[in-house]
Scaffold this active site. Structure first.
Site, PDB file in Angstrom:
ATOM      1  N   ARG A 174       1.242  -8.984  -4.130  1.00 39.29           N
ATOM      2  CA  ARG A 174       0.453  -9.631  -3.080  1.00 39.29           C
ATOM      3  C   ARG A 174       0.234  -8.662  -1.926  1.00 39.29           C
ATOM      4  O   ARG A 174      -0.323  -9.022  -0.904  1.00 39.29           O
ATOM      5  CB  ARG A 174       1.183 -10.872  -2.552  1.00 39.29           C
ATOM      6  CG  ARG A 174       1.256 -11.981  -3.572  1.00 39.29           C
ATOM      7  CD  ARG A 174       1.916 -13.227  -3.003  1.00 39.29           C
ATOM      8  NE  ARG A 174       2.435 -14.058  -4.071  1.00 39.29           N
ATOM      9  CZ  ARG A 174       1.713 -14.898  -4.786  1.00 39.29           C
ATOM     10  NH1 ARG A 174       0.424 -15.046  -4.538  1.00 39.29           N
ATOM     11  NH2 ARG A 174       2.258 -15.611  -5.750  1.00 39.29           N
ATOM     12  N   ASN A 175       0.709  -7.412  -2.112  1.00 38.99           N
ATOM     13  CA  ASN A 175       0.615  -6.392  -1.069  1.00 38.99           C
ATOM     14  C   ASN A 175      -0.837  -5.872  -0.978  1.00 38.99           C
ATOM     15  O   ASN A 175      -1.348  -5.235  -1.882  1.00 38.99           O
ATOM     16  CB  ASN A 175       1.593  -5.269  -1.455  1.00 38.99           C
ATOM     17  CG  ASN A 175       1.575  -4.124  -0.482  1.00 38.99           C
ATOM     18  OD1 ASN A 175       0.536  -3.765   0.069  1.00 38.99           O
ATOM     19  ND2 ASN A 175       2.743  -3.539  -0.274  1.00 38.99           N
ATOM     20  N   ASP A 182       6.951  -0.068  -8.954  1.00 37.63           N
ATOM     21  CA  ASP A 182       8.130  -0.082  -8.102  1.00 37.63           C
ATOM     22  C   ASP A 182       8.368   1.352  -7.656  1.00 37.63           C
ATOM     23  O   ASP A 182       8.097   2.301  -8.409  1.00 37.63           O
ATOM     24  CB  ASP A 182       9.353  -0.622  -8.848  1.00 37.63           C
ATOM     25  CG  ASP A 182      10.460  -1.009  -7.860  1.00 37.63           C
ATOM     26  OD1 ASP A 182      10.142  -1.417  -6.725  1.00 37.63           O
ATOM     27  OD2 ASP A 182      11.638  -0.903  -8.220  1.00 37.63           O
ATOM     28  N   GLY A 234       7.603   3.175   5.614  1.00 43.28           N
ATOM     29  CA  GLY A 234       8.906   3.407   4.992  1.00 43.28           C
ATOM     30  C   GLY A 234       9.605   4.651   5.535  1.00 43.28           C
ATOM     31  O   GLY A 234       9.700   4.856   6.750  1.00 43.28           O
ATOM     32  N   TYR A 235      10.060   5.505   4.636  1.00 37.12           N
ATOM     33  CA  TYR A 235      10.840   6.687   5.007  1.00 37.12           C
ATOM     34  C   TYR A 235       9.959   7.905   5.308  1.00 37.12           C
ATOM     35  O   TYR A 235      10.483   9.011   5.487  1.00 37.12           O
ATOM     36  CB  TYR A 235      11.824   7.023   3.875  1.00 37.12           C
ATOM     37  CG  TYR A 235      12.821   5.911   3.612  1.00 37.12           C
ATOM     38  CD1 TYR A 235      14.019   5.845   4.315  1.00 37.12           C
ATOM     39  CD2 TYR A 235      12.547   4.908   2.681  1.00 37.12           C
ATOM     40  CE1 TYR A 235      14.935   4.818   4.090  1.00 37.12           C
ATOM     41  CE2 TYR A 235      13.449   3.866   2.443  1.00 37.12           C
ATOM     42  CZ  TYR A 235      14.639   3.834   3.155  1.00 37.12           C
ATOM     43  OH  TYR A 235      15.522   2.809   2.937  1.00 37.12           O
ATOM     44  N   ASP A 236       8.650   7.727   5.395  1.00 32.20           N
ATOM     45  CA  ASP A 236       7.740   8.863   5.639  1.00 32.20           C
ATOM     46  C   ASP A 236       8.141   9.732   6.834  1.00 32.20           C
ATOM     47  O   ASP A 236       8.070  10.965   6.744  1.00 32.20           O
ATOM     48  CB  ASP A 236       6.300   8.365   5.838  1.00 32.20           C
ATOM     49  CG  ASP A 236       5.633   8.028   4.519  1.00 32.20           C
ATOM     50  OD1 ASP A 236       6.189   8.387   3.463  1.00 32.20           O
ATOM     51  OD2 ASP A 236       4.554   7.410   4.539  1.00 32.20           O
ATOM     52  N   HIS A 273       4.359  10.654  -4.807  1.00 32.04           N
ATOM     53  CA  HIS A 273       4.814  10.039  -6.050  1.00 32.04           C
ATOM     54  C   HIS A 273       3.816   8.985  -6.536  1.00 32.04           C
ATOM     55  O   HIS A 273       3.464   8.943  -7.704  1.00 32.04           O
ATOM     56  CB  HIS A 273       6.188   9.416  -5.811  1.00 32.04           C
ATOM     57  CG  HIS A 273       6.253   8.538  -4.590  1.00 32.04           C
ATOM     58  ND1 HIS A 273       5.817   8.968  -3.358  1.00 32.04           N
ATOM     59  CD2 HIS A 273       6.659   7.250  -4.413  1.00 32.04           C
ATOM     60  CE1 HIS A 273       5.976   7.995  -2.482  1.00 32.04           C
ATOM     61  NE2 HIS A 273       6.478   6.940  -3.094  1.00 32.04           N
TER      62      HIS A 273
HETATM   63  P1  IMP Z   1       8.038  -1.069  -3.209  1.00 29.97           P
HETATM   64  O1  IMP Z   1       7.577  -0.174  -4.296  1.00 29.97           O
HETATM   65  O2  IMP Z   1       6.907  -1.710  -2.490  1.00 29.97           O
HETATM   66  O3  IMP Z   1       9.101  -2.021  -3.669  1.00 29.97           O
HETATM   67  O4  IMP Z   1       8.691  -0.099  -2.097  1.00 29.97           O
HETATM   68  C1  IMP Z   1      10.048   0.071  -1.957  1.00 29.97           C
HETATM   69  C2  IMP Z   1      10.433   0.814  -0.687  1.00 29.97           C
HETATM   70  O5  IMP Z   1      10.515   2.207  -0.970  1.00 29.97           O
HETATM   71  C3  IMP Z   1       9.494   0.704   0.503  1.00 29.97           C
HETATM   72  O6  IMP Z   1       9.745  -0.435   1.268  1.00 29.97           O
HETATM   73  C4  IMP Z   1       9.843   1.970   1.273  1.00 29.97           C
HETATM   74  O7  IMP Z   1      11.007   1.775   2.029  1.00 29.97           O
HETATM   75  C5  IMP Z   1      10.152   2.948   0.159  1.00 29.97           C
HETATM   76  N1  IMP Z   1       8.937   3.716  -0.197  1.00 29.97           N
HETATM   77  C6  IMP Z   1       8.218   3.634  -1.343  1.00 29.97           C
HETATM   78  N2  IMP Z   1       7.166   4.479  -1.302  1.00 29.97           N
HETATM   79  C7  IMP Z   1       7.219   5.096  -0.093  1.00 29.97           C
HETATM   80  C8  IMP Z   1       6.394   6.067   0.546  1.00 29.97           C
HETATM   81  O8  IMP Z   1       5.355   6.526   0.036  1.00 29.97           O
HETATM   82  N3  IMP Z   1       6.776   6.451   1.771  1.00 29.97           N
HETATM   83  C9  IMP Z   1       7.878   5.980   2.407  1.00 29.97           C
HETATM   84  N4  IMP Z   1       8.665   5.052   1.872  1.00 29.97           N
HETATM   85  C10 IMP Z   1       8.355   4.612   0.611  1.00 29.97           C
END
Ligand code: IMP
Length: 202
Positions: A8-9, A69, A153-155, A180
């Site tokens: 839903r993102n 994921d 996120g961690y960017d 990635h």
């Molecule tokens: P999901 O794939 O949406 O479950 O993401 C999991 C989590 O991984 C995110 O909330 C971020 O904390 C981290 N993450 C995934 N991809 C990135 C990225 O491209 N940049 C920074 N953080 C990331």
């Protein structure tokens, strides 16, 4: 041909729609199938979670489903935060809290041992249960303080190998070329191109 995105993102939906644009694919989302359940991400690998979501959604919709994921693996922390990336600092943690926790866990780790990678797994599941997965990796290192305001996120603490700026200091297209997710999406797109006739038969 229809493909359902198991998310839903909005950002992910836009990104995937852009990648598949012009390929004759009709993108559906979970909003088109409100009765499908939320799938819990409780597996211990990125692949496990992506495959679980894609299989649950193809089963519920009877259409080809795509799920992903992703997360960060820090080598000195034995792969943490890993599949816990989104909730590293707690169930409802935000990006700032997650980064704070990461920097604190790593405060005694010297420069040469701060290597990390982002991982993305995309899973595509067919109604007959067949599954394909596509991986992408971005290698780099973790800094000592957040820098930059782009991305998420961690960017702000991730320096991709060969660069002196974090992902959060790069323009979106610069990050996409190294990320990635960008690499996994490229592999996914190649698959769609070469298997398009197979898709049409289903
Ligand atoms: P999901 O794939 O949406 O479950 O993401 C999991 C989590 O991984 C995110 O909330 C971020 O904390 C981290 N993450 C995934 N991809 C990135 C990225 O491209 N940049 C920074 N953080 C990331």
């Amino acid at each position: 041909m229809d493909i359902v995105l198991a998310t839903r993102n909005k950002k992910k939906i836009e990104e995937m729609s852009r990648i598949l644009d012009g390929m004759g694919i009709n993108i559906l989302t979970m909003d088109d199938f409100p009765s499908c359940p939320e799938v819990e991400e409780d597996m211990d690998t990125f692949e496990g979670n992506a495959v679980k979501k894609a299989l649950a959604i193809t089963k519920c919709t009877n259409k080809i489903a795509v799920a992903d994921d992703s997360g960060l693996e820090v080598y000195a922390l034995k792969g943490d935060p890993g599949v816990m990336s989104a909730r590293y600092a707690g169930e409802n943690a935000n990006d700032v809290a997650n980064i704070e926790k990461l920097l604190s866990e790593m405060k005694d780790i010297p420069e040469e041992q701060r290597g990390a990678r982002f991982v993305c797994c995309i899973a595509l599941a067919y109604p007959n249960g067949k599954v394909e997965t596509f991986f992408g990796f971005a290698e780099g290192r973790i800094g000592r303080e957040p820098r930059g305001r782009m991305g998420f996120g961690y960017d702000p603490v991730f320096y991709p190998t060969g660069y002196n700026e974090t992902f959060a200091e790069m323009l979106p297209e610069e990050k996409d070329a190294l990320s990635h997710r960008g690499k996994a999406l490229e592999r996914f797109k190649e698959y769609i191109k070469t298997h398009y006739s197979e898709y049409k038969e289903i």
